[in-house]
Design a protein around this motif. Sequence first.
Motif, PDB file in Angstrom:
ATOM      1  N   TYR A 126     -27.212  68.183  56.756  1.00 42.84           N
ATOM      2  CA  TYR A 126     -27.155  66.780  56.354  1.00 42.84           C
ATOM      3  C   TYR A 126     -28.040  65.880  57.199  1.00 42.84           C
ATOM      4  CZ  TYR A 126     -23.326  66.101  59.817  1.00 42.84           C
ATOM      5  OH  TYR A 126     -22.565  66.042  60.946  1.00 42.84           O
ATOM      6  N   ARG A 127     -28.519  66.370  58.307  1.00 44.71           N
ATOM      7  CA  ARG A 127     -29.334  65.571  59.220  1.00 44.71           C
ATOM      8  C   ARG A 127     -30.475  64.840  58.511  1.00 44.71           C
ATOM      9  NH1 ARG A 127     -30.652  69.320  63.932  1.00 44.71           N
ATOM     10  NH2 ARG A 127     -32.140  69.973  62.345  1.00 44.71           N
ATOM     11  N   ASP A 128     -31.210  65.550  57.662  1.00 48.17           N
ATOM     12  CA  ASP A 128     -32.357  64.914  56.987  1.00 48.17           C
ATOM     13  C   ASP A 128     -32.153  64.876  55.467  1.00 48.17           C
ATOM     14  OD1 ASP A 128     -32.518  67.601  56.606  1.00 48.17           O
ATOM     15  OD2 ASP A 128     -34.679  67.744  56.899  1.00 48.17           O
ATOM     16  N   ALA A 129     -30.890  64.760  55.049  1.00 51.65           N
ATOM     17  CA  ALA A 129     -30.600  64.736  53.609  1.00 51.65           C
ATOM     18  C   ALA A 129     -30.835  63.343  53.024  1.00 51.65           C
ATOM     19  CB  ALA A 129     -29.163  65.173  53.363  1.00 51.65           C
ATOM     20  N   THR A 130     -31.208  63.315  51.746  1.00 52.56           N
ATOM     21  CA  THR A 130     -31.355  62.061  51.015  1.00 52.56           C
ATOM     22  C   THR A 130     -29.996  61.602  50.482  1.00 52.56           C
ATOM     23  OG1 THR A 130     -33.283  63.240  50.086  1.00 52.56           O
ATOM     24  CG2 THR A 130     -32.932  60.956  49.386  1.00 52.56           C
ATOM     25  N   ALA A 131     -29.164  62.583  50.149  1.00 49.46           N
ATOM     26  CA  ALA A 131     -27.876  62.268  49.540  1.00 49.46           C
ATOM     27  C   ALA A 131     -26.831  63.298  49.940  1.00 49.46           C
ATOM     28  CB  ALA A 131     -28.015  62.247  48.018  1.00 49.46           C
ATOM     29  N   ALA A 132     -25.582  62.869  49.912  1.00 45.83           N
ATOM     30  CA  ALA A 132     -24.471  63.783  50.195  1.00 45.83           C
ATOM     31  C   ALA A 132     -23.432  63.670  49.093  1.00 45.83           C
ATOM     32  CB  ALA A 132     -23.833  63.446  51.540  1.00 45.83           C
ATOM     33  N   ILE A 133     -22.939  64.815  48.644  1.00 47.95           N
ATOM     34  CA  ILE A 133     -21.805  64.843  47.718  1.00 47.95           C
ATOM     35  C   ILE A 133     -20.617  65.356  48.521  1.00 47.95           C
ATOM     36  CG2 ILE A 133     -20.861  65.800  45.583  1.00 47.95           C
ATOM     37  CD1 ILE A 133     -23.741  66.133  44.565  1.00 47.95           C
ATOM     38  N   MET A 134     -19.643  64.485  48.724  1.00 47.36           N
ATOM     39  CA  MET A 134     -18.448  64.859  49.495  1.00 47.36           C
ATOM     40  C   MET A 134     -17.346  65.180  48.480  1.00 47.36           C
ATOM     41  SD  MET A 134     -18.463  62.510  52.904  1.00 47.36           S
ATOM     42  CE  MET A 134     -17.497  61.210  52.190  1.00 47.36           C
ATOM     43  N   VAL A 135     -16.933  66.444  48.479  1.00 50.64           N
ATOM     44  CA  VAL A 135     -16.038  66.940  47.427  1.00 50.64           C
ATOM     45  C   VAL A 135     -14.619  67.130  47.954  1.00 50.64           C
ATOM     46  CG1 VAL A 135     -15.714  68.757  45.686  1.00 50.64           C
ATOM     47  CG2 VAL A 135     -18.037  68.206  46.478  1.00 50.64           C
ATOM     48  N   TYR A 136     -13.627  66.700  47.158  1.00 50.22           N
ATOM     49  CA  TYR A 136     -12.239  67.085  47.415  1.00 50.22           C
ATOM     50  C   TYR A 136     -11.649  67.632  46.126  1.00 50.22           C
ATOM     51  CZ  TYR A 136     -10.397  62.810  45.183  1.00 50.22           C
ATOM     52  OH  TYR A 136     -10.069  61.820  44.279  1.00 50.22           O
ATOM     53  N   ASP A 137     -10.520  68.308  46.280  1.00 46.41           N
ATOM     54  CA  ASP A 137      -9.781  68.885  45.148  1.00 46.41           C
ATOM     55  C   ASP A 137      -8.667  67.902  44.809  1.00 46.41           C
ATOM     56  OD1 ASP A 137      -7.771  70.242  43.692  1.00 46.41           O
ATOM     57  OD2 ASP A 137      -8.020  72.130  44.793  1.00 46.41           O
ATOM     58  N   ILE A 138      -8.671  67.369  43.594  1.00 42.67           N
ATOM     59  CA  ILE A 138      -7.707  66.305  43.249  1.00 42.67           C
ATOM     60  C   ILE A 138      -6.247  66.763  43.356  1.00 42.67           C
ATOM     61  CG2 ILE A 138      -9.359  65.086  41.740  1.00 42.67           C
ATOM     62  CD1 ILE A 138      -7.497  66.057  39.360  1.00 42.67           C
ATOM     63  N   THR A 139      -6.015  68.077  43.413  1.00 42.69           N
ATOM     64  CA  THR A 139      -4.639  68.574  43.536  1.00 42.69           C
ATOM     65  C   THR A 139      -4.243  68.827  45.005  1.00 42.69           C
ATOM     66  OG1 THR A 139      -5.098  70.972  43.401  1.00 42.69           O
ATOM     67  CG2 THR A 139      -4.940  69.762  41.307  1.00 42.69           C
ATOM     68  N   LYS A 140      -5.166  68.565  45.946  1.00 43.86           N
ATOM     69  CA  LYS A 140      -4.896  68.853  47.367  1.00 43.86           C
ATOM     70  C   LYS A 140      -5.177  67.638  48.245  1.00 43.86           C
ATOM     71  CE  LYS A 140      -4.592  73.647  47.390  1.00 43.86           C
ATOM     72  NZ  LYS A 140      -5.290  74.211  46.198  1.00 43.86           N
ATOM     73  N   LYS A 141      -4.092  66.968  48.629  1.00 41.83           N
ATOM     74  CA  LYS A 141      -4.206  65.759  49.442  1.00 41.83           C
ATOM     75  C   LYS A 141      -4.969  66.015  50.739  1.00 41.83           C
ATOM     76  CE  LYS A 141      -2.713  61.423  50.385  1.00 41.83           C
ATOM     77  NZ  LYS A 141      -3.463  61.097  51.602  1.00 41.83           N
ATOM     78  N   ASP A 142      -4.717  67.159  51.372  1.00 47.75           N
ATOM     79  CA  ASP A 142      -5.410  67.497  52.630  1.00 47.75           C
ATOM     80  C   ASP A 142      -6.925  67.474  52.466  1.00 47.75           C
ATOM     81  OD1 ASP A 142      -3.043  67.881  53.853  1.00 47.75           O
ATOM     82  OD2 ASP A 142      -3.239  70.064  54.118  1.00 47.75           O
ATOM     83  N   SER A 143      -7.382  67.926  51.303  1.00 46.77           N
ATOM     84  CA  SER A 143      -8.831  67.997  51.101  1.00 46.77           C
ATOM     85  C   SER A 143      -9.427  66.600  50.961  1.00 46.77           C
ATOM     86  CB  SER A 143      -9.176  68.870  49.886  1.00 46.77           C
ATOM     87  OG  SER A 143      -8.876  68.220  48.667  1.00 46.77           O
ATOM     88  N   PHE A 144      -8.625  65.662  50.495  1.00 44.50           N
ATOM     89  CA  PHE A 144      -9.069  64.259  50.436  1.00 44.50           C
ATOM     90  C   PHE A 144      -9.080  63.665  51.843  1.00 44.50           C
ATOM     91  CE2 PHE A 144      -8.004  59.707  50.078  1.00 44.50           C
ATOM     92  CZ  PHE A 144      -9.148  59.274  49.420  1.00 44.50           C
ATOM     93  N   ASP A 145      -8.001  63.888  52.594  1.00 41.50           N
ATOM     94  CA  ASP A 145      -7.936  63.383  53.970  1.00 41.50           C
ATOM     95  C   ASP A 145      -9.092  63.938  54.806  1.00 41.50           C
ATOM     96  OD1 ASP A 145      -5.647  62.048  53.220  1.00 41.50           O
ATOM     97  OD2 ASP A 145      -4.292  63.591  53.996  1.00 41.50           O
ATOM     98  N   GLY A 146      -9.486  65.183  54.517  1.00 37.98           N
ATOM     99  CA  GLY A 146     -10.589  65.824  55.233  1.00 37.98           C
ATOM    100  C   GLY A 146     -11.923  65.094  55.077  1.00 37.98           C
ATOM    101  N   LEU A 147     -12.062  64.344  53.983  1.00 38.89           N
ATOM    102  CA  LEU A 147     -13.332  63.641  53.758  1.00 38.89           C
ATOM    103  C   LEU A 147     -13.578  62.556  54.800  1.00 38.89           C
ATOM    104  CD1 LEU A 147     -13.601  63.221  49.897  1.00 38.89           C
ATOM    105  CD2 LEU A 147     -14.460  65.049  51.368  1.00 38.89           C
ATOM    106  N   LYS A 148     -12.508  62.035  55.398  1.00 31.60           N
ATOM    107  CA  LYS A 148     -12.680  60.981  56.413  1.00 31.60           C
ATOM    108  C   LYS A 148     -13.435  61.550  57.609  1.00 31.60           C
ATOM    109  CE  LYS A 148      -9.241  58.259  54.421  1.00 31.60           C
ATOM    110  NZ  LYS A 148      -8.021  58.838  53.852  1.00 31.60           N
ATOM    111  N   ARG A 149     -13.121  62.797  57.950  1.00 31.67           N
ATOM    112  CA  ARG A 149     -13.817  63.444  59.053  1.00 31.67           C
ATOM    113  C   ARG A 149     -15.282  63.719  58.680  1.00 31.67           C
ATOM    114  NH1 ARG A 149     -12.825  69.369  61.795  1.00 31.67           N
ATOM    115  NH2 ARG A 149     -13.099  70.008  59.645  1.00 31.67           N
ATOM    116  N   TRP A 150     -15.500  64.191  57.444  1.00 34.81           N
ATOM    117  CA  TRP A 150     -16.880  64.447  57.008  1.00 34.81           C
ATOM    118  C   TRP A 150     -17.691  63.162  57.015  1.00 34.81           C
ATOM    119  CZ3 TRP A 150     -18.900  68.802  57.537  1.00 34.81           C
ATOM    120  CH2 TRP A 150     -18.172  69.978  57.320  1.00 34.81           C
TER     121      TRP A 150
END
Length: 170
Positions: free
Chosen positions: A76-100
């Motif tokens: 991601y260091r020299d990326a133009t764009a990022a797609i941050m993905v979570y699984d709508i059935t898994k709350k943890d995966s959404f919370d994980g996006l804050k760290r990303w």
Amino acid sequence: SKAPIQVKVVLLGDSGVGKSSIVLRFVADNFKSDAEATIGASYMGKILQFNDKMIKFNIWDTAGQERYHSLAKMYYRDATAAIMVYDITKKDSFDGLKRWHKELSDFGPKDISIVIAGNKEDLVQNEAVPQEEALQFAKSIGALYKKTSAKTNVGVEQMFRDLAGKMFPD
Ligand code: GTP
Ligand code: MG
């Protein structure tokens, strides 16, 4: 004909949310119910016609497993764009996006375009993250918010098109 505009897109998010499946759907219009966890990262490219432009998406699909976490920075260091993905059935995966997102803002390009993808939209009856909360988070970081299903092919190409629109407004 003109050479395509090159953009580098990185996918980030916890293991199992469907990053590789989104890429496989976008690039090859295919889906595997027994997809294997990514090791390190993998690359796929796709050219899309967008308005009067040809855009070459150089897509880096990172591994969500914790042991590969420190590698993501290289992508991601020299990326133009990022797609941050979570699984709508898994709350943890959404919370994980804050760290990303924290890492992206600490170490990524300042002007990176971000999309939050709520994947596995086909399982909406088991949705574990209120839509309003996801939208609010996306808004707070200046990101787009899209729901996708790599399985049933909902919103995947449109997400890349919306990303192109964010990167190349006119
Ligand atoms: P890592 O490589 O470990 O980071 O995981 P990943 O985010 O790349 O997940 P992957 O694409 O490997 O998908 C994990 C599992 O979820 C697989 O069994 C997929 O078939 C399944 N899956 C992916 N997208 C969808 C979707 O939209 N709907 C449903 N129902 N299952 C999905
Ligand atoms: Mg993967």
